[in-house]
Write an enzyme that holds these catalytic residues in place. Structure first.
Site, PDB file in Angstrom:
ATOM      1  N   GLU A 262       0.800  -1.226   0.000  1.00 29.49           N
ATOM      2  CA  GLU A 262       0.000   0.000   0.000  1.00 29.49           C
ATOM      3  C   GLU A 262       0.834   1.279   0.000  1.00 29.49           C
ATOM      4  OE1 GLU A 262      -1.272   1.104   4.483  1.00 29.49           O
ATOM      5  OE2 GLU A 262      -2.045  -0.814   3.787  1.00 29.49           O
ATOM      6  N   HIS A 294      -6.936   1.991   4.312  1.00 35.16           N
ATOM      7  CA  HIS A 294      -6.315   2.120   5.629  1.00 35.16           C
ATOM      8  C   HIS A 294      -6.990   3.231   6.443  1.00 35.16           C
ATOM      9  CE1 HIS A 294      -2.322   1.048   7.780  1.00 35.16           C
ATOM     10  NE2 HIS A 294      -3.207   1.442   8.666  1.00 35.16           N
TER      11      HIS A 294
END
Length: 332
Positions: A262, A294
């Site tokens: 990510e 997230h």
């Protein structure tokens, strides 16, 4: 003291500026700390970083050369920091050791409910005035079995919600949490948990020992119609192995708030750029998969606590105090 805060989201900026007001001069920038942006910190003794900051050895070296002595990370996890290099360079590293566990636990359940009841697909349909129910059937969670991997503060909060739903509770951790046991949790080995649980949720930190904790063998051990939720760290799951199992038609739902690659993607707008991550591109095409960026921690309560702890870490550094938040204490 002048403080440079990297990777500050628009919602965070007023909270950070208010918290530092009257104590230290803080400059907030949207860019994330990386090898390319590290020179921006030149002249700042103290910087604050986000969870996706690149704090590898070369970045730490650039920071040290530029005069940075203290790094206050605005997260609990610190797998992105090369602590050995930081100590060798004499850098002080602090983190936030605690914030609202309910923020993450509640979001994990939001993911679980969304994939179980096909909420995203249903919403997309109704926006097009398609009100059919075909393909939207979910399952009652009451009476089914949940497997909680990691039963610390967040895992406990997740378990309390599961208990409220009337689920059978299985847990796996290096130590048992008495509060979870009191709720009726039965601790079992990981293989039994994976084979028995209708819903598996991950709440352990990312360490060398937990990297790809849910790998190919673990995924194959799970029920074909299980739900898998990860709101902890992306590296806990072998994503390529997960894609392989999804291509076989396995799993009722997968909810991921984190992704092992990510960094450089999450928290950024990549909508106008070519997709370079083939694994992520394939992952989001599966109808039973929901990926968020997230955001599980992202509540006013949790972010407020994170910011307050970060300010306190900077104050403690300035005063020469050492607390449990310091991963690498101030030299001398």
């Amino acid at each position: 003291m002048d403080v440079l805060a990297f990777g500050v989201q628009a919602d965070e900026k007023p909270l950070i500026e208010k918290a530092f007001a009257g104590l230290h001069d803080v400059r907030c920038v949207e860019v994330f700390l990386s090898p390319d942006t590290a020179p921006i910190a030149a002249g700042y003794e103290t910087i604050s970083t986000s969870v996706n900051a690149n704090l590898s050895g070369p970045v730490l070296q650039t920071l040290a050369v530029g005069g940075t002595n203290m790094i206050a990370q605005r997260s609990t996890g610190f797998n992105n920091i090369d602590l050995e290099v930081a100590e060798r360079l004499g850098l002080t590293i602090a983190r936030v050791s605690f914030y609202s566990p309910y923020s993450v636990a509640e979001f994990a359940w939001a993911l679980a409910m969304a994939v179980n009841r096909r909420i995203v697909r249903a919403s997309a349909r109704t926006r097009d005035f398609d009100f059919r129910l075909d393909g939207l059937m979910g399952r009652d969670l009451h009476g089914r079995t949940v497997g909680v991997i990691g039963t610390g503060k967040i895992g406990e909060a997740f378990t309390r919600i599961a208990h409220g739903l009337g689920m059978n509770l299985l847990g796996w951790d290096i130590t048992e949490n008495p509060a979870c046991v009191e709720l009726g949790m039965r601790y079992v080995d990981k293989d039994e948990l994976l084979a028995s649980a209708d819903l598996v949720s991950l709440h352990v930190p990312l360490l060398p020992a937990t990297h790809h904790l849910i790998g190919r063998d673990a995924l194959r051990a799970m029920k074909d119609d299980a739900i898998l939720i990860n709101s902890s760290r992306g590296g806990l799951i072998d994503t390529e192995a997960l894609v392989g199992e999804l291509r076989k038609g396995r799993f009722t739902g997968v909810g991921l708030d984190v992704y092992e690659a990510e960094a450089g993607l999450f928290f950024l707008d990549k909508s106008l750029e070519p997709v370079e991550d083939d694994t992520l591109a394939r992952l989001v095409t599966f109808p039973q998969v929901l990926v968020t960026s997230h955001q599980a921690y992202y509540t006013e309560d949790a972010v407020g606590q994170i910011v307050a702890a970060t300010v306190q870490n900077v104050n403690d550094y300035a005063a020469g105090r050492r607390t449990g938040n310091f991963l690498v204490p101030k030299a001398g």
